[in-house]
Motif scaffolding. Structure first.
Motif, PDB file in Angstrom:
ATOM      1  N   ILE A 100       0.831  -1.205   0.000  1.00 37.20           N
ATOM      2  CA  ILE A 100       0.000   0.000   0.000  1.00 37.20           C
ATOM      3  C   ILE A 100       0.868   1.259   0.000  1.00 37.20           C
ATOM      4  N   THR A 101       1.862   1.291   0.884  1.00 36.92           N
ATOM      5  CA  THR A 101       2.659   2.511   1.039  1.00 36.92           C
ATOM      6  C   THR A 101       4.007   2.444   0.319  1.00 36.92           C
ATOM      7  N   GLY A 102       4.346   1.259  -0.196  1.00 40.23           N
ATOM      8  CA  GLY A 102       5.630   1.106  -0.870  1.00 40.23           C
ATOM      9  C   GLY A 102       6.725   0.661   0.079  1.00 40.23           C
ATOM     10  N   SER A 103       7.935   0.762  -0.392  1.00 38.06           N
ATOM     11  CA  SER A 103       9.067   0.289   0.400  1.00 38.06           C
ATOM     12  C   SER A 103      10.065   1.422   0.599  1.00 38.06           C
ATOM     13  N   PRO A 104      10.562   1.605   1.810  1.00 33.69           N
ATOM     14  CA  PRO A 104      11.583   2.639   2.008  1.00 33.69           C
ATOM     15  C   PRO A 104      12.912   2.269   1.363  1.00 33.69           C
ATOM     16  N   GLU A 105      13.086   0.977   1.080  1.00 32.75           N
ATOM     17  CA  GLU A 105      14.366   0.522   0.534  1.00 32.75           C
ATOM     18  C   GLU A 105      14.186  -0.233  -0.767  1.00 32.75           C
ATOM     19  N   TYR A 106      15.290  -0.338  -1.492  1.00 27.60           N
ATOM     20  CA  TYR A 106      15.339  -1.155  -2.714  1.00 27.60           C
ATOM     21  C   TYR A 106      15.847  -2.544  -2.322  1.00 27.60           C
ATOM     22  N   TYR A 107      15.164  -3.578  -2.791  1.00 23.58           N
ATOM     23  CA  TYR A 107      15.592  -4.946  -2.481  1.00 23.58           C
ATOM     24  C   TYR A 107      15.811  -5.725  -3.759  1.00 23.58           C
ATOM     25  N   ASP A 108      16.863  -6.540  -3.762  1.00 27.16           N
ATOM     26  CA  ASP A 108      17.193  -7.353  -4.927  1.00 27.16           C
ATOM     27  C   ASP A 108      17.912  -8.607  -4.427  1.00 27.16           C
ATOM     28  N   ASN A 109      17.536  -9.752  -4.971  1.00 25.75           N
ATOM     29  CA  ASN A 109      18.241 -11.013  -4.693  1.00 25.75           C
ATOM     30  C   ASN A 109      18.171 -11.497  -3.254  1.00 25.75           C
ATOM     31  N   ASN A 110      17.176 -11.077  -2.482  1.00 22.10           N
ATOM     32  CA  ASN A 110      17.114 -11.496  -1.085  1.00 22.10           C
ATOM     33  C   ASN A 110      16.311 -12.783  -0.895  1.00 22.10           C
ATOM     34  N   TRP A 111      16.624 -13.461   0.194  1.00 19.68           N
ATOM     35  CA  TRP A 111      15.854 -14.617   0.657  1.00 19.68           C
ATOM     36  C   TRP A 111      15.416 -14.347   2.095  1.00 19.68           C
ATOM     37  N   ALA A 112      14.240 -14.835   2.475  1.00 16.62           N
ATOM     38  CA  ALA A 112      13.780 -14.723   3.868  1.00 16.62           C
ATOM     39  C   ALA A 112      13.194 -16.051   4.306  1.00 16.62           C
ATOM     40  N   ASN A 113      13.368 -16.357   5.570  1.00 15.81           N
ATOM     41  CA  ASN A 113      12.899 -17.624   6.150  1.00 15.81           C
ATOM     42  C   ASN A 113      11.553 -17.379   6.828  1.00 15.81           C
ATOM     43  N   LEU A 173      13.685 -10.304 -10.223  1.00 16.07           N
ATOM     44  CA  LEU A 173      12.633  -9.416  -9.726  1.00 16.07           C
ATOM     45  C   LEU A 173      13.196  -8.545  -8.611  1.00 16.07           C
ATOM     46  N   PHE A 174      12.616  -7.372  -8.440  1.00 19.91           N
ATOM     47  CA  PHE A 174      13.091  -6.506  -7.359  1.00 19.91           C
ATOM     48  C   PHE A 174      11.983  -5.619  -6.817  1.00 19.91           C
ATOM     49  N   VAL A 175      12.187  -5.192  -5.589  1.00 24.25           N
ATOM     50  CA  VAL A 175      11.276  -4.259  -4.925  1.00 24.25           C
ATOM     51  C   VAL A 175      11.894  -2.875  -5.062  1.00 24.25           C
ATOM     52  N   GLU A 176      11.249  -2.041  -5.858  1.00 25.98           N
ATOM     53  CA  GLU A 176      11.722  -0.647  -5.990  1.00 25.98           C
ATOM     54  C   GLU A 176      11.312   0.123  -4.742  1.00 25.98           C
ATOM     55  N   ASN A 177      12.094   1.125  -4.411  1.00 24.90           N
ATOM     56  CA  ASN A 177      11.697   1.938  -3.264  1.00 24.90           C
ATOM     57  C   ASN A 177      10.654   2.977  -3.672  1.00 24.90           C
ATOM     58  N   ALA A 178       9.772   3.298  -2.727  1.00 25.55           N
ATOM     59  CA  ALA A 178       8.777   4.350  -2.959  1.00 25.55           C
ATOM     60  C   ALA A 178       9.515   5.689  -3.032  1.00 25.55           C
ATOM     61  N   PRO A 179       9.023   6.691  -3.772  1.00 23.90           N
ATOM     62  CA  PRO A 179       7.739   6.664  -4.476  1.00 23.90           C
ATOM     63  C   PRO A 179       7.830   6.172  -5.930  1.00 23.90           C
ATOM     64  N   ILE A 180       8.944   5.571  -6.328  1.00 19.94           N
ATOM     65  CA  ILE A 180       9.059   5.075  -7.707  1.00 19.94           C
ATOM     66  C   ILE A 180       7.931   4.081  -7.985  1.00 19.94           C
ATOM     67  N   ALA A 181       7.681   3.223  -6.990  1.00 19.95           N
ATOM     68  CA  ALA A 181       6.633   2.211  -7.152  1.00 19.95           C
ATOM     69  C   ALA A 181       6.161   1.784  -5.762  1.00 19.95           C
ATOM     70  N   SER A 212      22.433 -13.949  -4.973  1.00 17.63           N
ATOM     71  CA  SER A 212      21.642 -13.837  -6.192  1.00 17.63           C
ATOM     72  C   SER A 212      21.099 -15.186  -6.634  1.00 17.63           C
ATOM     73  N   SER A 213      19.806 -15.242  -6.854  1.00 22.21           N
ATOM     74  CA  SER A 213      19.205 -16.411  -7.485  1.00 22.21           C
ATOM     75  C   SER A 213      18.468 -15.967  -8.735  1.00 22.21           C
ATOM     76  N   ALA A 214      19.012 -14.923  -9.349  1.00 17.53           N
ATOM     77  CA  ALA A 214      18.352 -14.346 -10.510  1.00 17.53           C
ATOM     78  C   ALA A 214      18.667 -15.115 -11.788  1.00 17.53           C
ATOM     79  N   ILE A 215      19.794 -15.816 -11.788  1.00 18.87           N
ATOM     80  CA  ILE A 215      20.186 -16.527 -13.000  1.00 18.87           C
ATOM     81  C   ILE A 215      19.168 -17.622 -13.310  1.00 18.87           C
ATOM     82  N   ILE A 247      12.925 -13.183  -3.419  1.00 22.84           N
ATOM     83  CA  ILE A 247      12.338 -12.054  -4.135  1.00 22.84           C
ATOM     84  C   ILE A 247      12.193 -12.414  -5.623  1.00 22.84           C
ATOM     85  N   ASN A 248      13.029 -13.374  -6.094  1.00 21.91           N
ATOM     86  CA  ASN A 248      13.026 -13.770  -7.506  1.00 21.91           C
ATOM     87  C   ASN A 248      11.992 -14.857  -7.816  1.00 21.91           C
ATOM     88  N   GLY A 249      10.922 -14.935  -7.007  1.00 17.10           N
ATOM     89  CA  GLY A 249       9.797 -15.804  -7.346  1.00 17.10           C
ATOM     90  C   GLY A 249       9.998 -17.278  -7.063  1.00 17.10           C
TER      91      GLY A 249
END
Ligand SMILES: *[C@@H]1O[C@H](CO)[C@@H](O)[C@H](O)[C@H]1NC(C)=O
Ligand SMILES: *[C@@H]1O[C@H](CO)[C@@H](O)[C@H](O)[C@H]1NC(C)=O
Length: 244
Positions: free
Chosen positions: A44-57, A133-141, A95-98, A78-80
């Motif tokens: 809803i409000t977006g992300s304060p940070e840019y994220y790329d290639n992350n994994w979370a448990n 895939l990546f999470v752009e920081n707000a207000p870009i998206a 990175s798991s983008a490859i 983040i890469n689906g």
């Protein structure tokens, strides 16, 4: 058990006294607001940070079955990609983008190497929409990856949702895929992938499942295989796919 017996007593008492309130009581008990939990950003409000290639448990509210084994957690990329197993991801910011064909050869993408910056994919994985895939920081998206949990045992549902950016471009517009993967407690061996918005029809993505670096099933490889609103049900135990 305890909750349902209290509920029945309440219902019986209310039914004899003031019947008009019964449906309200049932409604209040049954309709629990889903619990949303952000992994990266906020849809809803977006992300304060840019994220790329992350994994979370993510600890699951109920176990899911993957190739016949129960797991109480899923790593989310983040890469689906979703991956079960407590220790599966050694380098959460790797990175798991490859993209390769499924099953993905670990050596080809650097798995097990000492350098965590090397591209890497886990041995056990559900590739829901595997691409960079990546999470752009707000207000870009207004991007995010999050989970939603709803219902009560034994009918709970957990959903992993992505609203992100990709490197795909369609008609001069950057493609921002929106998709989710749900698991139901009643059928914890089915992953229900819903492609809400896939403007590039999946031509930049790889979709499939694998249980090892040499065993897996590829459903699509960088082909126009998807339409908005498609639902791909993946049986995680039999590795079969059903698109609708
Ligand atoms: C996995 O979990 C389900 C549901 O809780 C259970 O019925 C089943 O026996 C478990 N399987 C194994 C192999 O532990
Ligand atoms: C991942 O989560 C599971 C379930 O909560 C936990 O058992 C496991 O230790 C976690 N793994 C890591 C590496 O933190």
């Amino acid at each position: 058990m305890q909750i349902s017996s209290i509920f029945c007593l309440t219902l019986a008492a209310a039914a004899s006294a003031i019947p008009t309130q019964v449906s309200k009581i049932i409604g209040n008990v049954k309709r629990q607001a889903p619990v949303e939990s952000s992994i990266w950003g906020n849809s809803i409000t977006g992300s304060p940070e840019y994220y790329d290639n992350n994994w979370a448990n993510v600890t699951l509210p109920f176990p899911i079955s993957f190739y016949g084994v129960n797991y109480s957690n899923l790593w989310v990329s983040i890469n689906g990609i979703l991956s079960p197993g407590p220790e599966q991801i050694q380098y959460p910011d790797t990175s798991s983008a490859i993209q390769n064909h499924i099953p993905v050869d670990s050596i080809a993408v650097g798995a097990g190497q000492e350098r965590p910056d090397l591209p890497w994919v886990p041995e056990k994985a559900l590739f829901a929409l595997w691409q960079d895939l990546f999470v752009e920081n707000a207000p870009i998206a207004l991007h995010a990856v999050w989970t939603t949990t709803s219902g009560s045992a034994p009918s709970r549902i957990i959903t992993f949702s992505w609203k992100v950016s990709s490197e795909g471009v369609v008609g001069g517009q950057i493609v921002e895929p929106e998709f989710s993967v749900s698991f139901r407690e009643a059928r914890p061996y089915i992953a229900r992938i819903e492609y809400t918005d896939v403007a590039d029809k999946g031509i930049n993505a790889v979709i499939g499942i694998q249980s090892s670096f040499s065993t897996g099933v590829e459903w699509s490889y960088k082909t126009e295989a998807l339409f908005n609103g498609d639902i791909l049900a993946v049986n995680l135990d039999t590795q079969t796919f059903n698109i609708s």
